[in-house]
Design an enzyme around this catalytic site. Sequence first.
Site, PDB file in Angstrom:
ATOM      1  N   GLU A  41       7.339   6.610  21.505  1.00 34.15           N
ATOM      2  CA  GLU A  41       8.253   6.215  20.424  1.00 34.15           C
ATOM      3  C   GLU A  41       9.096   5.014  20.827  1.00 34.15           C
ATOM      4  O   GLU A  41       9.293   4.097  20.040  1.00 34.15           O
ATOM      5  CB  GLU A  41       9.158   7.393  20.039  1.00 34.15           C
ATOM      6  CG  GLU A  41       8.454   8.457  19.219  1.00 34.15           C
ATOM      7  CD  GLU A  41       7.935   7.915  17.890  1.00 34.15           C
ATOM      8  OE1 GLU A  41       8.622   7.103  17.267  1.00 34.15           O
ATOM      9  OE2 GLU A  41       6.825   8.312  17.490  1.00 34.15           O
ATOM     10  N   CYS A 188       0.360   0.709   2.537  1.00 33.58           N
ATOM     11  CA  CYS A 188       1.528   0.136   1.851  1.00 33.58           C
ATOM     12  C   CYS A 188       2.025  -1.064   2.663  1.00 33.58           C
ATOM     13  O   CYS A 188       3.116  -1.051   3.238  1.00 33.58           O
ATOM     14  CB  CYS A 188       2.622   1.197   1.705  1.00 33.58           C
ATOM     15  SG  CYS A 188       3.922   0.668   0.588  1.00 33.58           S
ATOM     16  N   CYS A 195      -2.424  -0.169  -3.425  1.00 35.82           N
ATOM     17  CA  CYS A 195      -1.919   0.970  -4.209  1.00 35.82           C
ATOM     18  C   CYS A 195      -3.051   1.856  -4.725  1.00 35.82           C
ATOM     19  O   CYS A 195      -2.879   3.073  -4.852  1.00 35.82           O
ATOM     20  CB  CYS A 195      -1.056   0.470  -5.359  1.00 35.82           C
ATOM     21  SG  CYS A 195       0.407  -0.403  -4.782  1.00 35.82           S
ATOM     22  N   CYS A 198      -3.808   4.608  -2.339  1.00 35.17           N
ATOM     23  CA  CYS A 198      -2.647   5.275  -1.744  1.00 35.17           C
ATOM     24  C   CYS A 198      -2.442   6.692  -2.282  1.00 35.17           C
ATOM     25  O   CYS A 198      -2.395   6.914  -3.498  1.00 35.17           O
ATOM     26  CB  CYS A 198      -1.403   4.444  -2.005  1.00 35.17           C
ATOM     27  SG  CYS A 198       0.082   5.181  -1.335  1.00 35.17           S
ATOM     28  N   CYS A 204       4.683   7.170  -7.151  1.00 33.18           N
ATOM     29  CA  CYS A 204       5.351   5.933  -6.725  1.00 33.18           C
ATOM     30  C   CYS A 204       5.957   5.188  -7.916  1.00 33.18           C
ATOM     31  O   CYS A 204       5.251   4.772  -8.830  1.00 33.18           O
ATOM     32  CB  CYS A 204       4.360   5.038  -5.985  1.00 33.18           C
ATOM     33  SG  CYS A 204       5.128   3.532  -5.381  1.00 33.18           S
TER      34      CYS A 204
END
Length: 339
Positions: A41, A188, A195, A198, A204
């Site tokens: 991370e 995205c 889209c 997605c 959305c």
Amino acid sequence: MKTTRSVKKFHQKLHLWYAVHGRRDLPWRNTADSYAIYISEVMLQQTQVKTVLERFYSPFLEKFPTLQALADAPRDAVVKAWEGLGYYSRAANLHDAAMRAAPSLPVEVEDLQALPGIGRNTAHAVAAFAHHAPVPVMEANVKRVVCRIFAIKSPKTDDLWEKAFQLLDDENPFDYNQAMMDIGATVCLKRAPKCGECPANEICEGKLNPEAYPEKVQKKAVPTRSSRAMALMDAAGKIHLTQREGKFLNGLYGFVQIPLETNHFFIENRRINLAETAVVSFVTQVYSHFRSEAEIRFIKLDWAGESAEWYTPAEIAELALSGVDHKIWLEIRRFLAEL
Ligand code: SF4
């Protein structure tokens, strides 16, 4: 506000999408070791997955396989292992956090966030990925996805976290968060998001004009800082380097830099006149908040350095140098080879 039903449907689609398209083979997604997840991370905060995977993640864990090993290591070794990743305060924070928490990282988000350099996103990521805690991750890509799903132009941090919790699948936070990160990285996209592919398409609110969310913030022009980098070689052939302190390039070794208008300076109480030095080359380096231009000057001294700040070329190879100091050292070696 989404209905519980539409969010549930979104979760189903997201998990189906993740099962087919997710980057599930990434090593930090196939471990429950909170330390390894934490390292990934922190590395991924400013560096692309490909680079972390190919150059940094495994070598770092081979050198410091546990939080205790990291805590026990000298600071220089940690910074050296971080060399090339940039943002060196992250390496210092990792080391400080390890020294505070060893032998193991805490489990709770609040306790993780109390450690140096661990913000809310990193704490959530470690908790969700190592312990399946029901908390959302919100790195830069996920932030963009959340903004678009809720059609938010100017996101405020607290609002975004609230929205992220609304979307979260708290029954499967591991896959949910990984999938959201993958959607952000591969579907995205900042420009021309896909889209049609997605899994969030149905819920959305920003899909008709996705690039409007979030609004672009005008970047300030970065200033240029000019300086002289001084390469000093003593009578024994050793090169002078100092170890930097403070937030910027903390812990890294580098050449002394002086202002352009300076015509002399002192090392070990001896005066060095710029008129006696040779201009070797110039280097530039772009940082997030400024651009650095340095004129490289070289001088061969007729005295031997007395402090610990003089290094043979073999010793320099073992030190952690910043990107610009690597460039300077390369120019110096070229210059010396031509003498
Ligand atoms: S539908 Fe389009 S804008 Fe909305 S989250 Fe998916 S890719 Fe992004």
